[in-house]
Design an enzyme around this catalytic site. Structure first.
Site, mmCIF file in Angstrom:
data_model
loop_
_atom_site.group_PDB
_atom_site.id
_atom_site.type_symbol
_atom_site.label_atom_id
_atom_site.label_comp_id
_atom_site.label_asym_id
_atom_site.label_seq_id
_atom_site.Cartn_x
_atom_site.Cartn_y
_atom_site.Cartn_z
ATOM 1 N N ARG A 26 0.809 -1.216 0.000
ATOM 2 C CA ARG A 26 0.000 0.000 0.000
ATOM 3 C C ARG A 26 0.850 1.278 0.000
ATOM 4 N NH1 ARG A 26 -3.451 -2.361 4.905
ATOM 5 N NH2 ARG A 26 -1.578 -3.663 4.992
ATOM 6 N N GLN A 88 12.628 -14.441 5.311
ATOM 7 C CA GLN A 88 11.387 -15.090 4.871
ATOM 8 C C GLN A 88 11.428 -15.069 3.341
ATOM 9 O OE1 GLN A 88 7.814 -12.890 5.649
ATOM 10 N NE2 GLN A 88 6.485 -14.697 5.539
ATOM 11 N N LYS A 368 35.667 19.569 4.626
ATOM 12 C CA LYS A 368 35.504 18.108 4.706
ATOM 13 C C LYS A 368 36.725 17.552 5.413
ATOM 14 C CE LYS A 368 37.257 15.097 2.412
ATOM 15 N NZ LYS A 368 37.928 14.266 1.405
HETATM 16 C C1 UD1 Z 1 -1.855 -6.807 10.787
HETATM 17 C C2 UD1 Z 1 -2.802 -7.782 11.497
HETATM 18 C C3 UD1 Z 1 -4.055 -7.034 11.918
HETATM 19 C C4 UD1 Z 1 -3.685 -5.863 12.806
HETATM 20 C C5 UD1 Z 1 -2.674 -4.957 12.115
HETATM 21 C C6 UD1 Z 1 -2.126 -3.956 13.127
HETATM 22 C C7 UD1 Z 1 -2.403 -9.977 10.490
HETATM 23 C C8 UD1 Z 1 -2.943 -11.009 9.576
HETATM 24 N N1 UD1 Z 1 -3.130 -8.861 10.620
HETATM 25 O O1 UD1 Z 1 -2.470 -6.406 9.585
HETATM 26 O O2 UD1 Z 1 -4.929 -7.917 12.634
HETATM 27 O O3 UD1 Z 1 -4.866 -5.137 13.126
HETATM 28 O O4 UD1 Z 1 -1.558 -5.704 11.641
HETATM 29 O O5 UD1 Z 1 -1.320 -3.005 12.521
HETATM 30 O O6 UD1 Z 1 -1.381 -10.202 11.089
HETATM 31 N N2 UD1 Z 1 5.156 -9.192 7.332
HETATM 32 C C9 UD1 Z 1 6.160 -10.107 7.133
HETATM 33 N N3 UD1 Z 1 5.934 -11.184 6.338
HETATM 34 C C10 UD1 Z 1 4.728 -11.408 5.746
HETATM 35 C C11 UD1 Z 1 3.691 -10.466 5.954
HETATM 36 C C12 UD1 Z 1 3.933 -9.361 6.756
HETATM 37 O O7 UD1 Z 1 7.262 -9.962 7.651
HETATM 38 O O8 UD1 Z 1 4.597 -12.433 5.046
HETATM 39 C C13 UD1 Z 1 5.410 -8.025 8.182
HETATM 40 C C14 UD1 Z 1 5.276 -6.736 7.419
HETATM 41 O O9 UD1 Z 1 6.535 -6.355 6.871
HETATM 42 C C15 UD1 Z 1 4.782 -5.760 8.474
HETATM 43 C C16 UD1 Z 1 4.066 -6.636 9.486
HETATM 44 O O10 UD1 Z 1 4.447 -7.969 9.200
HETATM 45 O O11 UD1 Z 1 5.850 -5.089 9.114
HETATM 46 C C17 UD1 Z 1 2.556 -6.505 9.423
HETATM 47 O O12 UD1 Z 1 2.108 -6.797 8.118
HETATM 48 P P1 UD1 Z 1 0.968 -5.928 7.441
HETATM 49 O O13 UD1 Z 1 0.774 -6.447 6.061
HETATM 50 O O14 UD1 Z 1 1.216 -4.501 7.599
HETATM 51 O O15 UD1 Z 1 -0.324 -6.366 8.321
HETATM 52 P P2 UD1 Z 1 -1.698 -5.599 8.420
HETATM 53 O O16 UD1 Z 1 -2.474 -5.837 7.181
HETATM 54 O O17 UD1 Z 1 -1.470 -4.201 8.819
HETATM 55 CA CA CA Z 2 0.356 -2.971 9.116
#
Ligand code: UD1
Ligand code: CA
Length: 490
Positions: A26, A88, A368
């Site tokens: 996003r 990952q 510098k």
């Molecule tokens: C997530 C939660 C949601 C919560 C919200 C709070 C889940 C399924 N949902 O949603 O319930 O309300 O955060 O902010 O967990 N990431 C990884 N590997 C992946 C996917 C994500 O490392 O495969 C990391 C992302 O880099 C990020 C974090 O996990 O830093 C959260 O992922 P994001 O996609 O932002 O989750 P939300 O949709 O915000």
């Molecule tokens: Ca998030």
């Protein structure tokens, strides 16, 4: 090894996991979300600092997109943390990311694990401490922090049963209209024992709207096992705002900036226009500083008492002594500026500049790796690179250290109480002693002994009345090569 015991506060080991592998779709960026700058540093730096302060051993960071850069940013933020970094390979969801992190926690570890998302940079260390002790006090198998929002937006909803017990977290995209109306949301901080996580993470499947492994399924899994889940309802929702879009990034930036500015003003700093003062949270500013419009002070900068910054300045990792005056248009990075200096207007102080104090670095001067002694001045149009200059020396207008031969950089040394004439070039490596006078326009090629006058002038020649003769020879033409009649000459 101490067996896990819910009443045991002291002695239970803590590990932590930060999930930071995602790109952040996003954000619509080629850059990983957690590397976007907030308050003058990457998002991940702030999250890492808060969690590292709990002293988890180890602190596992799950990286994927721009793994090396994310790792470097985390290490820089918390140089003493007991880091492990796991990659990952495929971004398959927060549940999958957490599972890959568990493998980095030593088999012998039998304590609690805090899981957090890397995109939540505002959480406070005290809040996390309170969460940890509450989790242990209540003896839950799984605890999470929730908050109530007027607009629960796209956050996961905390679904409770008739008795008020936490039953499940349902992601917004999977929620029924009734569930979407729930205002209690999941912030993304979890605590559970290692044993619970090893077992429960293995049960997560990607059966949902996004075809992802949701970490949030841990709640339903715990309930299915008859284990206790506690949602710790925080009354500080601002701490748990996640950054998902550029708009949220800009909003949080503004909030952080306002908080920093309010704190500085309360501590005796004048911000002429707080709306254009961009001061990092790690920056220290002493009382009675006056910071003009359009000023950025970033990194670990320290600004002494009574410093005046007129405006339009960009400063990162600088230490500025008391009572300095930075005139309009100063850029300075990784510098130490002693007390009572006058810098600018329009000066560029690059990394490794050290001014002892009472210096004047004037307009269009670039420094510098320059160590400059007390009272020395370079007031106009100079380049001083790879230089060591003594005290009370005057560097004239247009003086240049010629430091680069195309392969290596070389050093120039100039002693105390020198007068270096205008338009002098010092071809490094070269050393000028104390009390030296250098005549204007000199090219210094060899060392100059203490007390000497150095000059490389050709004798000046004079031709009396020459100008009139020159014009006579060009009679009928104006100065841009056109004939007086207006036709172009060839
Ligand atoms: C997530 C939660 C949601 C919560 C919200 C709070 C889940 C399924 N949902 O949603 O319930 O309300 O955060 O902010 O967990 N990431 C990884 N590997 C992946 C996917 C994500 O490392 O495969 C990391 C992302 O880099 C990020 C974090 O996990 O830093 C959260 O992922 P994001 O996609 O932002 O989750 P939300 O949709 O915000
Ligand atoms: Ca998030």
């Amino acid at each position: 090894m101490a067996r896990y015991n819910s009443n045991q506060q002291v002695g239970t080991a803590l590990a932590a996991i930060i999930l930071a592998a995602g790109l952040g779709t996003r954000m619509r960026s080629a850059q990983a979300k957690v590397l976007h700058a907030l308050g003058g540093e990457p998002i991940i730096a702030r999250t890492t600092r808060a969690i590292a302060a709990l002293g988890p051993r180890p602190l596992v960071v799950v990286v994927g997109h721009q793994a090396r850069e994310v790792e470097a940013a985390a290490r820089r933020a918390s140089p003493h943390a007991d880091f492990r970094f796991t990659i990952q390979e495929h971004i398959r969801g927060t549940g999958d990311a957490a599972r890959s992190a568990m493998a980095a926690i030593p088999k012998s570890f039998d304590g609690d694990v805090l899981i957090a998302y890397g995109d939540m940079p505002r959480v406070r260390i005290d809040t996390l401490r309170a969460f940890l002790s509450e989790h242990r006090r209540r003896g839950a198998a799984l605890s999470l922090i929730s908050v109530t929002l007027d607009d629960p937006a796209e956050y996961g909803r905390v679904v409770r049963d008739a008795a008020g017990a936490v039953d499940a977290i349902v992601e917004a995209k999977d929620a029924s209209p009734a569930q979407r109306a729930i205002r209690e949301i999941n912030t993304g901080f979890y605590l559970a024992s290692r044993r619970f996580l090893d077992a429960a993470l293995a049960e997560i499947t990607p059966e949902n709207a996004a075809r992802e492994y949701y970490l949030t399924d841990l709640v339903a899994i715990a309930r299915a096992r008859g284990a206790k889940v506690e949602a710790w309802l925080s009354d500080a929702p601002a701490e748990f705002a996640g950054i998902n879009s550029r708009k949220e990034l800009a909003e949080m930036e503004a909030e952080i900036r306002q908080a920093v500015n309010a704190k500085l003003m309360a501590a005796g700093v004048t911000l002429v226009d707080p709306a254009t003062a961009y001061i990092g949270e790690q920056v220290e500013v002493r009382a009675d500083c006056v910071i003009g419009p359009n000023v950025q002070v970033l990194g670990k900068s320290r600004i002494g008492a009574g410093v005046r910054i007129e405006g339009t300045a960009w400063l990162r990792d600088v230490t500025i002594g008391d009572r300095c005056h930075l005139k309009l248009g100063v850029r300075a990075e990784e510098c130490v500026i002693g007390p009572d200096c006058e810098i600018g207007p329009f000066a560029n102080l690059r990394a490794g500049t050290e001014l002892e104090g009472q210096n004047r670095i004037g307009n269009f001067v670039e420094t510098k790796k320059a160590r400059i002694g007390r009272g020395t001045k370079a007031s106009h149009l100079s380049y001083l690179g790879d230089a060591i200059i003594g005290r009370e020396t005057n560097v004239g207008c247009g003086v240049i250290t010629v430091n680069y031969d195309g392969y290596d950089k070389h050093q120039t040394q100039i002693g105390d109480r020198c007068m270096v004439g205008c338009d002098t070039q010092l071809v490094a490596p070269v050393k000028v002693g104390n009390d030296v006078y250098v005549a204007a326009g000199t090219t210094i090629l060899r060392d100059v002994a203490d007390g000497a006058l150095a000059m490389s002038h050709h004798p000046q020649r004079l031709k009396a009345g020459w100008t009139a003769g020159w014009h006579k020879r060009h009679q009928g033409r104006d100065r841009d090569g056109k004939s007086a009649a207006g036709t172009e000459e060839d």
